[in-house]
Design a protein around this motif. Structure first.
Motif, PDB file in Angstrom:
ATOM      1  N   ILE A  25     -16.683  17.699   2.535  1.00 38.65           N
ATOM      2  CA  ILE A  25     -15.863  18.600   0.990  1.00 38.65           C
ATOM      3  C   ILE A  25     -15.395  16.985   0.393  1.00 38.65           C
ATOM      4  O   ILE A  25     -14.509  16.628   1.159  1.00 38.65           O
ATOM      5  N   ARG A  26     -15.425  16.321  -0.752  1.00 37.14           N
ATOM      6  CA  ARG A  26     -15.012  14.994  -0.995  1.00 37.14           C
ATOM      7  C   ARG A  26     -14.074  15.720  -2.065  1.00 37.14           C
ATOM      8  O   ARG A  26     -14.273  17.267  -2.529  1.00 37.14           O
ATOM      9  N   ARG A  27     -12.417  15.538  -1.456  1.00 36.70           N
ATOM     10  CA  ARG A  27     -11.768  15.890  -2.103  1.00 36.70           C
ATOM     11  C   ARG A  27     -10.721  14.664  -2.966  1.00 36.70           C
ATOM     12  O   ARG A  27      -9.758  13.536  -2.365  1.00 36.70           O
ATOM     13  N   ARG A  28     -10.029  14.698  -4.953  1.00 38.77           N
ATOM     14  CA  ARG A  28     -10.298  13.799  -4.943  1.00 38.77           C
ATOM     15  C   ARG A  28      -7.993  14.800  -4.929  1.00 38.77           C
ATOM     16  O   ARG A  28      -7.898  15.726  -5.264  1.00 38.77           O
ATOM     17  N   ARG A  29      -7.297  13.683  -4.531  1.00 38.88           N
ATOM     18  CA  ARG A  29      -5.801  14.222  -4.746  1.00 38.88           C
ATOM     19  C   ARG A  29      -5.110  12.841  -5.127  1.00 38.88           C
ATOM     20  O   ARG A  29      -5.248  12.110  -5.373  1.00 38.88           O
ATOM     21  N   GLN A  30      -3.995  14.017  -5.874  1.00 39.25           N
ATOM     22  CA  GLN A  30      -2.769  12.606  -6.422  1.00 39.25           C
ATOM     23  C   GLN A  30      -0.934  13.503  -5.741  1.00 39.25           C
ATOM     24  O   GLN A  30      -1.052  14.805  -5.565  1.00 39.25           O
ATOM     25  N   CYS A  31      -0.711  12.396  -5.077  1.00 38.78           N
ATOM     26  CA  CYS A  31       0.608  12.784  -4.880  1.00 38.78           C
ATOM     27  C   CYS A  31       1.617  13.041  -6.110  1.00 38.78           C
ATOM     28  O   CYS A  31       2.173  12.017  -6.784  1.00 38.78           O
ATOM     29  N   PRO A  32       2.691  13.874  -5.441  1.00 40.02           N
ATOM     30  CA  PRO A  32       3.965  14.564  -6.854  1.00 40.02           C
ATOM     31  C   PRO A  32       4.714  13.629  -6.805  1.00 40.02           C
ATOM     32  O   PRO A  32       5.534  12.637  -7.953  1.00 40.02           O
ATOM     33  N   ALA A  33       4.988  12.354  -5.971  1.00 36.53           N
ATOM     34  CA  ALA A  33       6.292  11.360  -5.032  1.00 36.53           C
ATOM     35  C   ALA A  33       5.973  10.483  -6.084  1.00 36.53           C
ATOM     36  O   ALA A  33       6.404  10.218  -7.236  1.00 36.53           O
ATOM     37  N   CYS A  34       4.574   9.578  -5.916  1.00 41.83           N
ATOM     38  CA  CYS A  34       4.316   8.325  -5.997  1.00 41.83           C
ATOM     39  C   CYS A  34       3.306   8.258  -7.280  1.00 41.83           C
ATOM     40  O   CYS A  34       3.244   7.354  -8.164  1.00 41.83           O
ATOM     41  N   GLY A  35       2.923   9.335  -7.559  1.00 47.17           N
ATOM     42  CA  GLY A  35       1.912   9.449  -8.715  1.00 47.17           C
ATOM     43  C   GLY A  35       0.339   8.749  -8.185  1.00 47.17           C
ATOM     44  O   GLY A  35      -0.463   9.090  -8.366  1.00 47.17           O
ATOM     45  N   GLY A  36       0.422   8.487  -6.536  1.00 46.06           N
ATOM     46  CA  GLY A  36      -0.930   7.591  -6.134  1.00 46.06           C
ATOM     47  C   GLY A  36      -2.230   8.852  -5.710  1.00 46.06           C
ATOM     48  O   GLY A  36      -1.679   9.708  -5.766  1.00 46.06           O
ATOM     49  N   ARG A  37      -3.545   8.474  -6.168  1.00 46.70           N
ATOM     50  CA  ARG A  37      -4.278   9.052  -6.330  1.00 46.70           C
ATOM     51  C   ARG A  37      -4.862   8.574  -5.231  1.00 46.70           C
ATOM     52  O   ARG A  37      -5.606   6.774  -4.454  1.00 46.70           O
TER      53      ARG A  37
END
Length: 161
Positions: A25-37
């Motif tokens: 399973i491929r998951r795209r994630r985003q960090c709520p602290a820095c906005g990095g994906r």
């Protein structure tokens, strides 16, 4: 999942989908602290495998190390990355389905050789040269000389008429 950019302990999944072969399973994630994906992959692991080297040394089986060695053998060859991924997945599935928690490094090498032989003759010879520890040009000659003629996509002979 820890953010690879800022180290934040939390990240949000923005999109999940299976890979083409359905093995992960491929998951795209985003960090709520820095906005990095960033992207992560989740795979099924039936059991923890231990690799037993020729020297008797034991180490945890590393799927990524296997994939890198196959990718190196296939470098600059006309092989789609999906085919390499299928080969890696096939080897890992075969190892996990043996039911054994320890596998001989030689067994892994032979499985890779078998898969590469069907995939690409040059990648097969490249991998064999490292796996079988070729030391001089004669080793290549001996190995290649023992192979049956590989099929080639050659144009047909012109008709003499």
């Amino acid at each position: 999942m820890r953010c690879p950019f800022c180290g934040n302990e939390d990240s949000q999944v923005k999109d999940s989908r299976p890979t083409e072969d359905g093995a992960a399973i491929r998951r795209r994630r985003q960090c709520p602290a820095c906005g990095g994906r960033f992207t992560t992959f989740e795979r099924i692991q039936l059991r923890e495998l231990t690799l037993v080297k020729k020297s008797g040394k034991r180490e945890v089986f590393d799927r990524d190390k296997l994939a890198r060695s196959i990718e190196i053998a296939c470098r600059k060859r006309p092989i789609a990355p999906e085919r390499i991924e299928r080969l890696v997945n096939g080897v890992v599935r075969r190892l996990e389905s043996t039911g054994e928690s320890e596998v001989e490094a030689e067994q892994v090498g032979e499985m890779v050789m078998e898969g590469l032989r069907a995939l690409d003759p040059v990648a097969y010879i490249r991998f064999a040269s490292v796996y079988r520890d070729f030391r001089e040009a004669r080793d290549f000659e001996t190995f290649v000389g023992g192979l049956p003629a590989m099929t080639r996509d050659e144009p047909p002979e012109p008709d003499p008429q």
